[in-house]
Design a protein around this motif. Sequence first.
Motif, PDB file in Angstrom:
ATOM      1  N   THR A 143      71.143  20.155  60.452  1.00  0.00           N
ATOM      2  CA  THR A 143      70.696  20.199  61.839  1.00  0.00           C
ATOM      3  C   THR A 143      69.432  21.019  62.030  1.00  0.00           C
ATOM      4  N   ASP A 179      64.613  20.216  65.115  1.00  0.00           N
ATOM      5  CA  ASP A 179      65.568  20.280  66.227  1.00  0.00           C
ATOM      6  C   ASP A 179      64.942  21.011  67.407  1.00  0.00           C
ATOM      7  N   PRO A 180      63.917  20.424  68.035  1.00  0.00           N
ATOM      8  CA  PRO A 180      63.222  21.145  69.099  1.00  0.00           C
ATOM      9  C   PRO A 180      64.087  21.430  70.320  1.00  0.00           C
ATOM     10  N   GLU A 181      65.128  20.635  70.532  1.00  0.00           N
ATOM     11  CA  GLU A 181      65.919  20.798  71.742  1.00  0.00           C
ATOM     12  C   GLU A 181      66.725  22.096  71.768  1.00  0.00           C
ATOM     13  N   HIS A 182      66.926  22.716  70.617  1.00  0.00           N
ATOM     14  CA  HIS A 182      67.747  23.928  70.613  1.00  0.00           C
ATOM     15  C   HIS A 182      66.990  25.144  71.157  1.00  0.00           C
ATOM     16  N   ALA A 218      65.187  25.760  73.836  1.00  0.00           N
ATOM     17  CA  ALA A 218      65.141  26.102  75.255  1.00  0.00           C
ATOM     18  C   ALA A 218      66.140  27.193  75.623  1.00  0.00           C
ATOM     19  N   ARG A 259      65.655  31.464  74.274  1.00  0.00           N
ATOM     20  CA  ARG A 259      65.176  31.764  75.617  1.00  0.00           C
ATOM     21  C   ARG A 259      64.837  33.247  75.785  1.00  0.00           C
ATOM     22  N   ASN A 270      70.539  11.341  69.443  1.00  0.00           N
ATOM     23  CA  ASN A 270      69.248  11.517  70.103  1.00  0.00           C
ATOM     24  C   ASN A 270      68.197  10.623  69.438  1.00  0.00           C
ATOM     25  N   ARG A 295      60.953  14.562  69.447  1.00  0.00           N
ATOM     26  CA  ARG A 295      62.054  15.417  69.859  1.00  0.00           C
ATOM     27  C   ARG A 295      63.414  14.782  69.551  1.00  0.00           C
ATOM     28  N   THR A 296      63.447  13.879  68.593  1.00  0.00           N
ATOM     29  CA  THR A 296      64.681  13.143  68.296  1.00  0.00           C
ATOM     30  C   THR A 296      65.382  13.717  67.065  1.00  0.00           C
ATOM     31  N   GLU A 297      66.527  13.123  66.735  1.00  0.00           N
ATOM     32  CA  GLU A 297      67.339  13.556  65.593  1.00  0.00           C
ATOM     33  C   GLU A 297      67.280  12.548  64.447  1.00  0.00           C
TER      34      GLU A 297
END
Length: 462
Positions: free
Chosen positions: A212, A216-219, A221, A225, A405, A426-428
Amino acid sequence: MPATRTDSLRGLIDAENGTISRELYTREDIFRQEQERIFRRCWLFLGHETLVPNPGDFVLTRMGTEEVLLVRDRKDKQIRAFLNSCRHRGEKVCRYDEGNALVFTCPFHAWTYDSKGTLVGAAGQKHPDSYAGALNKDEWSLVEVAQFKNYYGTLWATWDKDAPSFEDYLGPFAEAVRYMCEGSDGEDNGLEVFKPWQRWRLPTNWKVPAFTSSRDPEHAALTHRSVNAAAIGPMRTLAGGERQKKRNLLPNTTYVVGDHNLGHGGAWTDYHVPGVADYVDGWYEEGVDDYFREMHQKKQQKYKDRIAPASGHDAGHICVFPNFIMDAWRWRIWHPHELGVVERWSLFGVDKNAPKVVKDAVRHYVMRYNGPTGCTESDDMENWNYVYPASLGAEAQKWNYNFANGLGRGKTREDMHPGLVFNDHRTEEAHRARFSRWVAMMEAETWDELYPALADANHRIW
């Protein structure tokens, strides 16, 4: 009782909906099979040649669950890799993380090996009531890796003599790995690495971070943070508080790619023009920008008529199947120890000939970014710590992980390796590619079924 046949593995992956059973992460029989089918056959990252710069230097590294002795021979100066296990009764022949040695002597029965791995002595070898001179030392050398490769300073090995060459194993990612071994002036094999390894031990399955983390750009945010909100990134105020270094890229198109035939993947940047963008300041320590600006100008000259590879100019990290993740500035390996235990080992490169102030600045940066008290990497560890225990229960086992994703949006290109799929950035896609290769490795009995890289795609799941 869950089935243990290899063909049952496909039933644990819902290809249509892009989900993966948690059993792939929690079953002991699957973990044991991974050590045999994947970690004994694949090319694995061992380290860097500057870990053992002098004759007799050694360092311990790993290949899957097994400890490996990496040593530079005293006579021919070549680097070799051996299983760290005496041929007599299996005791470790080396119990130090690193050092310099004339020989390696097993503390059990004094079987002694030189830096070529050859057995040169043993307790009782000439005693009339023991071996009486009958021990053939040539037959009892340390177990050496089947294939070994020094690739622009990075060291790789496989236990399988039938595995393809290392370059063929990398496929379209060979140039990316080469680029990440360059110095900041663009010269091949221009780096040394900081010692010792930076190591973490986590209570999770090795695939949790190793698969993973393949883009994995979505993690970021939420996971990161706190760093972004407090503006206390490793470059401090010079990068606006961001957690990454300042970048200046040429016109490009970015993707996430996954090679479903080879298992590699990650960030991919197509640069539209040759050259290297101008340097931007970003270092806190005095004099460091001056050095990197000068080196950068040399790199611009080297690349003035060349388009950089997909990893060029700090464009992001790539993953080499099964457990290696590589950036231009950090190399991370995920070593499985047991079903629910993995160690993350990291190396960080710096120009070999850089002055001390530059090496210190880079070392401080990677400690602030990646260290146990750093700004960023500890956030990831906090997540990975809890994935595995939260997936062990009877109810939890009923619910698949989601890897959907970007599912179905990927595209192949005629100019690229046939298994390479390009998707939105930004996908998997890279995650799914690792599972495609994982299934292939777990199903196949020999490399004849695995290479050349499955042109008929009979092992593919996506």
